[in-house]
Scaffold this motif. Structure first.
Motif, PDB file in Angstrom:
ATOM      1  N   ALA A   1       0.868  -1.157  -0.036  1.00 30.20           N
ATOM      2  CA  ALA A   1       0.020  -0.038  -0.113  1.00 30.20           C
ATOM      3  C   ALA A   1       0.748   1.231   0.016  1.00 30.20           C
ATOM      4  O   ALA A   1       0.626   2.096  -0.795  1.00 30.20           O
ATOM      5  N   LEU A   2       1.962   1.190   0.774  1.00 24.65           N
ATOM      6  CA  LEU A   2       2.637   2.309   1.036  1.00 24.65           C
ATOM      7  C   LEU A   2       3.493   2.574  -0.352  1.00 24.65           C
ATOM      8  O   LEU A   2       3.902   3.837  -0.976  1.00 24.65           O
ATOM      9  N   ALA A   3       3.771   1.410  -1.241  1.00 25.12           N
ATOM     10  CA  ALA A   3       4.442   1.594  -2.395  1.00 25.12           C
ATOM     11  C   ALA A   3       3.709   2.429  -3.308  1.00 25.12           C
ATOM     12  O   ALA A   3       4.239   3.150  -4.186  1.00 25.12           O
ATOM     13  N   GLY A   4       2.521   2.074  -3.504  1.00 22.44           N
ATOM     14  CA  GLY A   4       1.493   2.654  -4.103  1.00 22.44           C
ATOM     15  C   GLY A   4       1.407   3.808  -3.995  1.00 22.44           C
ATOM     16  O   GLY A   4       1.141   4.840  -4.888  1.00 22.44           O
ATOM     17  N   HIS A   5       1.375   4.579  -2.821  1.00 24.22           N
ATOM     18  CA  HIS A   5       1.158   5.880  -2.287  1.00 24.22           C
ATOM     19  C   HIS A   5       2.442   6.710  -2.512  1.00 24.22           C
ATOM     20  O   HIS A   5       2.214   7.727  -3.271  1.00 24.22           O
ATOM     21  N   PHE A   6       3.577   6.004  -2.674  1.00 20.65           N
ATOM     22  CA  PHE A   6       4.820   6.756  -3.119  1.00 20.65           C
ATOM     23  C   PHE A   6       4.854   7.031  -4.527  1.00 20.65           C
ATOM     24  O   PHE A   6       5.085   7.893  -5.017  1.00 20.65           O
ATOM     25  N   ALA A   7       4.317   5.990  -5.144  1.00 23.25           N
ATOM     26  CA  ALA A   7       4.218   5.901  -6.683  1.00 23.25           C
ATOM     27  C   ALA A   7       3.134   7.048  -7.279  1.00 23.25           C
ATOM     28  O   ALA A   7       3.488   7.755  -8.111  1.00 23.25           O
ATOM     29  N   THR A   8       2.167   7.174  -6.355  1.00 21.53           N
ATOM     30  CA  THR A   8       1.210   8.350  -6.804  1.00 21.53           C
ATOM     31  C   THR A   8       1.749   9.510  -6.376  1.00 21.53           C
ATOM     32  O   THR A   8       1.747  10.628  -7.312  1.00 21.53           O
ATOM     33  N   TRP A   9       2.613   9.866  -5.439  1.00 29.64           N
ATOM     34  CA  TRP A   9       3.248  11.177  -5.324  1.00 29.64           C
ATOM     35  C   TRP A   9       4.439  11.389  -6.278  1.00 29.64           C
ATOM     36  O   TRP A   9       4.473  12.728  -6.816  1.00 29.64           O
ATOM     37  N   GLU A  10       5.256  10.365  -6.566  1.00 30.93           N
ATOM     38  CA  GLU A  10       6.042  10.488  -7.809  1.00 30.93           C
ATOM     39  C   GLU A  10       5.357  10.980  -8.967  1.00 30.93           C
ATOM     40  O   GLU A  10       6.011  11.621  -9.874  1.00 30.93           O
ATOM     41  N   ARG A  11       4.414  10.360  -9.408  1.00 31.08           N
ATOM     42  CA  ARG A  11       3.509  10.729 -10.528  1.00 31.08           C
ATOM     43  C   ARG A  11       3.263  12.306 -10.342  1.00 31.08           C
ATOM     44  O   ARG A  11       3.224  12.668 -11.570  1.00 31.08           O
ATOM     45  N   MET A  12       2.981  12.624  -9.393  1.00 30.37           N
ATOM     46  CA  MET A  12       2.362  14.183  -9.100  1.00 30.37           C
ATOM     47  C   MET A  12       3.855  15.016  -9.719  1.00 30.37           C
ATOM     48  O   MET A  12       3.604  16.023 -10.375  1.00 30.37           O
ATOM     49  N   LEU A  13       4.851  14.714  -9.127  1.00 33.27           N
ATOM     50  CA  LEU A  13       5.953  15.213  -9.586  1.00 33.27           C
ATOM     51  C   LEU A  13       6.348  15.110 -11.069  1.00 33.27           C
ATOM     52  O   LEU A  13       6.865  16.058 -11.576  1.00 33.27           O
ATOM     53  N   ALA A  14       6.323  13.772 -11.517  1.00 30.24           N
ATOM     54  CA  ALA A  14       6.687  13.879 -12.886  1.00 30.24           C
ATOM     55  C   ALA A  14       5.721  14.316 -13.911  1.00 30.24           C
ATOM     56  O   ALA A  14       6.125  14.966 -14.696  1.00 30.24           O
ATOM     57  N   ASP A  15       4.336  14.728 -13.280  1.00 27.70           N
ATOM     58  CA  ASP A  15       3.602  15.257 -14.157  1.00 27.70           C
ATOM     59  C   ASP A  15       4.207  16.839 -14.476  1.00 27.70           C
ATOM     60  O   ASP A  15       3.817  17.459 -15.409  1.00 27.70           O
ATOM     61  N   GLY A  16       4.754  17.270 -13.152  1.00 26.02           N
ATOM     62  CA  GLY A  16       5.039  18.781 -13.277  1.00 26.02           C
ATOM     63  C   GLY A  16       6.204  19.047 -14.209  1.00 26.02           C
ATOM     64  O   GLY A  16       6.427  19.763 -14.947  1.00 26.02           O
ATOM     65  N   PHE A  17       7.251  17.682 -13.877  1.00 25.08           N
ATOM     66  CA  PHE A  17       8.472  17.943 -14.857  1.00 25.08           C
ATOM     67  C   PHE A  17       7.795  17.721 -16.419  1.00 25.08           C
ATOM     68  O   PHE A  17       8.528  18.275 -17.370  1.00 25.08           O
ATOM     69  N   ARG A  18       6.971  16.820 -16.620  1.00 24.37           N
ATOM     70  CA  ARG A  18       6.434  16.737 -18.036  1.00 24.37           C
ATOM     71  C   ARG A  18       6.167  17.907 -18.675  1.00 24.37           C
ATOM     72  O   ARG A  18       6.103  18.320 -19.741  1.00 24.37           O
ATOM     73  N   ARG A  19       5.185  18.476 -17.778  1.00 21.48           N
ATOM     74  CA  ARG A  19       4.607  20.146 -18.148  1.00 21.48           C
ATOM     75  C   ARG A  19       5.692  20.834 -18.582  1.00 21.48           C
ATOM     76  O   ARG A  19       5.808  21.844 -19.645  1.00 21.48           O
TER      77      ARG A  19
END
Length: 213
Positions: A134-152
């Motif tokens: 569960a925690l790995a999934g939550h960290f992955a969600t957080w990383e996707r938020m960061l990645a979305d910003g870098f992608r923009r």
């Protein structure tokens, strides 16, 4: 941002039952954040939540069930806060505002207590496989938020075309969690500042060169 947890047994709670369950989870989350999961007993949770033993065991038959609910709750709090901070990031200025917000919150606590889900991960990842997943999934969600910003930032020409949003997000997340841990150990937010500044400097090394345009 984060879906509310659904009870595995499929039962529907009354409004009073839902309020009692939430009170138990909130009390447990606060105790575990301060004392740690292993050191927090169900009796302490019962007293802190103002519930009877029968009420507590009606909602959580075992401590493991309560721990996993605390994981979901703490992740919801963290990810909602991060979503608000990161959803509009598309520039270095926006990235620095995110850095400032994370650092300010750490400074207000003098570096103490660390990251709500980072602390849980450190304690549970090698002892509770369901919690680890569960925690790995939550960290992955957080990383996707960061990645979305870098992608923009890459798409709008702020970052070079060879910048990899996913890799940058892992690097920044490692700095965030390392900064939390060192700040917690020192009871001083300075390690967090250093870690975040070095992480942002790494991101800035991928800044697009527009001087020749």
């Amino acid at each position: 941002m984060v879906d509310p947890p659904v009870r595995s047994e499929g039962t529907r709670l009354t409004a009073r039952g839902a309020a009692t369950r939430e009170r138990i989870v909130l009390a447990a989350a606060e105790l575990m954040a301060v004392k740690g999961v292993a050191a927090t007993t169900l009796d302490e949770v019962r007293v802190a939540s103002g519930t009877s033993k029968s009420q507590l065991y009606h909602h959580f038959a075992a401590k493991e069930e309560l721990v996993r609910e605390v994981v979901n709750h703490q992740a919801g709090v963290v990810l909602e806060r991060q979503y608000r901070l990161l959803q509009g990031v598309s520039s270095f200025a926006g990235l620095r505002r995110w850095r400032d917000a994370v650092l300010q919150r750490n400074e207000l606590r003098s570096g103490a207590y660390g990251c709500e889900i980072g602390a849980l991960a450190a304690e549970l990842s090698d002892t509770d496989e369901a919690a680890r997943q569960a925690l790995a999934g939550h960290f992955a969600t957080w990383e996707r938020m960061l990645a979305d910003g870098f992608r923009r930032m890459r798409d709008n020409g702020t970052l070079r075309a060879d910048a990899d949003p996913a890799t940058l997000s892992v690097a920044v997340m490692a700095a965030v969690q390392g900064g939390y841990l060192l700040a917690q150990t020192a009871h001083d937010a300075e390690p967090m500042r250093v870690a975040l500044d070095m992480a942002l400097a790494h991101v800035e090394s991928f800044e697009a060169n527009t001087t020749g345009l």
